[in-house]
Design a protein around this motif. Sequence first.
Motif, short mmCIF file in Angstrom:
data_model
loop_
_atom_site.label_atom_id
_atom_site.label_comp_id
_atom_site.label_asym_id
_atom_site.label_seq_id
_atom_site.Cartn_x
_atom_site.Cartn_y
_atom_site.Cartn_z
N PHE A 29 32.07 -4.49 12.56
CA PHE A 29 33.03 -3.27 12.85
C PHE A 29 33.64 -3.35 11.29
O PHE A 29 34.58 -4.64 11.50
N ASP A 30 32.63 -2.21 10.36
CA ASP A 30 33.51 -2.99 9.14
C ASP A 30 34.11 -1.26 8.60
O ASP A 30 32.64 -0.17 8.78
N PHE A 31 33.89 -1.64 7.06
CA PHE A 31 33.85 -0.54 6.34
C PHE A 31 32.69 0.97 6.85
O PHE A 31 32.56 2.12 6.43
N SER A 32 30.98 0.44 7.33
CA SER A 32 30.45 1.09 6.95
C SER A 32 30.06 1.97 8.59
O SER A 32 29.75 2.79 8.06
N LEU A 33 30.97 1.62 8.98
CA LEU A 33 31.44 2.67 10.46
C LEU A 33 32.38 3.59 9.83
O LEU A 33 32.62 4.50 10.70
N HIS A 34 32.93 3.48 9.02
CA HIS A 34 34.33 4.05 9.17
C HIS A 34 34.17 5.93 9.23
O HIS A 34 34.42 6.51 10.17
#
Length: 101
Positions: free
Chosen positions: A22-27
Amino acid sequence: MAIQTRYEDDGQSLVLSVQGYFDFSLHKDFRQAYKGAEGVRRFVVDLRDTEYMDSSALGMLLLLREFAGDQGGEVILRHCSREVRKILEIANFQRLFQIED
Protein backbone atom coordinates in the motif's frame (compact mmCIF):
# COMPACT_ATOMS: atom_id res chain seq x y z
CA MET A 1 -5.50 -4.77 -9.46
CA ALA A 2 -4.24 -4.44 -5.92
CA ILE A 3 -7.50 -2.88 -4.69
CA GLN A 4 -10.81 -4.69 -4.77
CA THR A 5 -14.14 -3.24 -3.69
CA ARG A 6 -17.46 -4.68 -2.62
CA TYR A 7 -20.59 -3.30 -1.02
CA GLU A 8 -22.11 -4.65 2.20
CA ASP A 9 -25.16 -3.81 4.32
CA ASP A 10 -27.41 -3.08 1.31
CA GLY A 11 -24.94 -0.54 -0.06
CA GLN A 12 -24.40 1.28 3.24
CA SER A 13 -20.80 0.01 3.53
CA LEU A 14 -18.04 0.01 0.94
CA VAL A 15 -15.17 -2.40 1.62
CA LEU A 16 -11.83 -1.57 -0.01
CA SER A 17 -9.41 -4.51 0.18
CA VAL A 18 -5.76 -3.58 -0.33
CA GLN A 19 -3.39 -6.35 -1.40
CA GLY A 20 0.38 -6.28 -1.37
CA TYR A 21 2.18 -2.98 -0.94
CA PHE A 22 0.00 0.00 0.00
CA ASP A 23 2.12 2.84 -1.34
CA PHE A 24 2.04 5.75 -3.77
CA SER A 25 1.67 3.43 -6.76
CA LEU A 26 -1.92 2.77 -5.60
CA HIS A 27 -2.89 6.43 -5.17
CA LYS A 28 -5.01 6.71 -8.32
CA ASP A 29 -6.66 3.28 -7.94
CA PHE A 30 -7.41 3.84 -4.25
CA ARG A 31 -9.05 7.19 -4.92
CA GLN A 32 -11.06 5.82 -7.86
CA ALA A 33 -12.29 2.95 -5.67
CA TYR A 34 -14.35 5.28 -3.45
CA LYS A 35 -14.87 8.48 -5.47
CA GLY A 36 -18.23 7.53 -6.96
CA ALA A 37 -19.66 5.97 -3.80
CA GLU A 38 -23.19 7.27 -3.31
CA GLY A 39 -25.09 6.77 -0.08
CA VAL A 40 -22.23 5.00 1.66
CA ARG A 41 -22.01 5.58 5.41
CA ARG A 42 -19.12 3.25 6.27
CA PHE A 43 -15.89 2.92 4.37
CA VAL A 44 -14.08 -0.21 5.52
CA VAL A 45 -10.43 -0.57 4.52
CA ASP A 46 -9.57 -4.27 4.75
CA LEU A 47 -5.82 -4.60 5.29
CA ARG A 48 -5.77 -8.39 5.70
CA ASP A 49 -3.60 -8.88 2.60
CA THR A 50 -1.53 -5.70 2.98
CA GLU A 51 2.14 -6.58 3.38
CA TYR A 52 3.47 -3.05 3.86
CA MET A 53 2.29 0.55 3.94
CA ASP A 54 4.25 3.78 3.68
CA SER A 55 3.57 7.42 4.51
CA SER A 56 1.70 7.99 1.25
CA ALA A 57 -0.73 5.23 2.28
CA LEU A 58 -1.31 7.09 5.55
CA GLY A 59 -2.04 10.20 3.50
CA MET A 60 -4.50 8.28 1.33
CA LEU A 61 -6.33 7.09 4.46
CA LEU A 62 -6.56 10.69 5.66
CA LEU A 63 -8.02 11.75 2.30
CA LEU A 64 -10.58 8.95 2.54
CA ARG A 65 -11.43 10.10 6.08
CA GLU A 66 -12.02 13.63 4.79
CA PHE A 67 -14.17 12.33 1.92
CA ALA A 68 -16.22 10.13 4.27
CA GLY A 69 -16.63 12.95 6.78
CA ASP A 70 -17.99 15.26 4.07
CA GLN A 71 -20.70 12.64 3.45
CA GLY A 72 -21.45 12.09 7.14
CA GLY A 73 -19.70 8.74 7.06
CA GLU A 74 -16.90 6.99 8.90
CA VAL A 75 -13.78 4.99 8.04
CA ILE A 76 -12.91 1.70 9.69
CA LEU A 77 -9.57 -0.05 9.31
CA ARG A 78 -9.94 -3.82 9.57
CA HIS A 79 -7.76 -6.94 9.77
CA CYS A 80 -4.38 -5.23 10.19
CA SER A 81 -1.29 -7.38 10.42
CA ARG A 82 1.03 -6.78 13.35
CA GLU A 83 3.42 -4.80 11.12
CA VAL A 84 0.68 -2.60 9.65
CA ARG A 85 -0.90 -2.03 13.08
CA LYS A 86 2.47 -0.88 14.40
CA ILE A 87 2.77 1.68 11.58
CA LEU A 88 -0.75 2.94 12.34
CA GLU A 89 0.02 3.21 16.06
CA ILE A 90 3.27 5.12 15.47
CA ALA A 91 1.24 7.59 13.39
CA ASN A 92 -1.42 7.76 16.17
CA PHE A 93 -4.10 6.67 13.71
CA GLN A 94 -6.01 4.89 16.48
CA ARG A 95 -7.09 8.41 17.52
CA LEU A 96 -8.50 9.15 14.05
CA PHE A 97 -9.87 5.79 12.94
CA GLN A 98 -11.69 2.85 14.40
CA ILE A 99 -9.34 -0.13 14.07
CA GLU A 100 -10.92 -3.59 14.15
CA ASP A 101 -9.36 -7.04 14.24
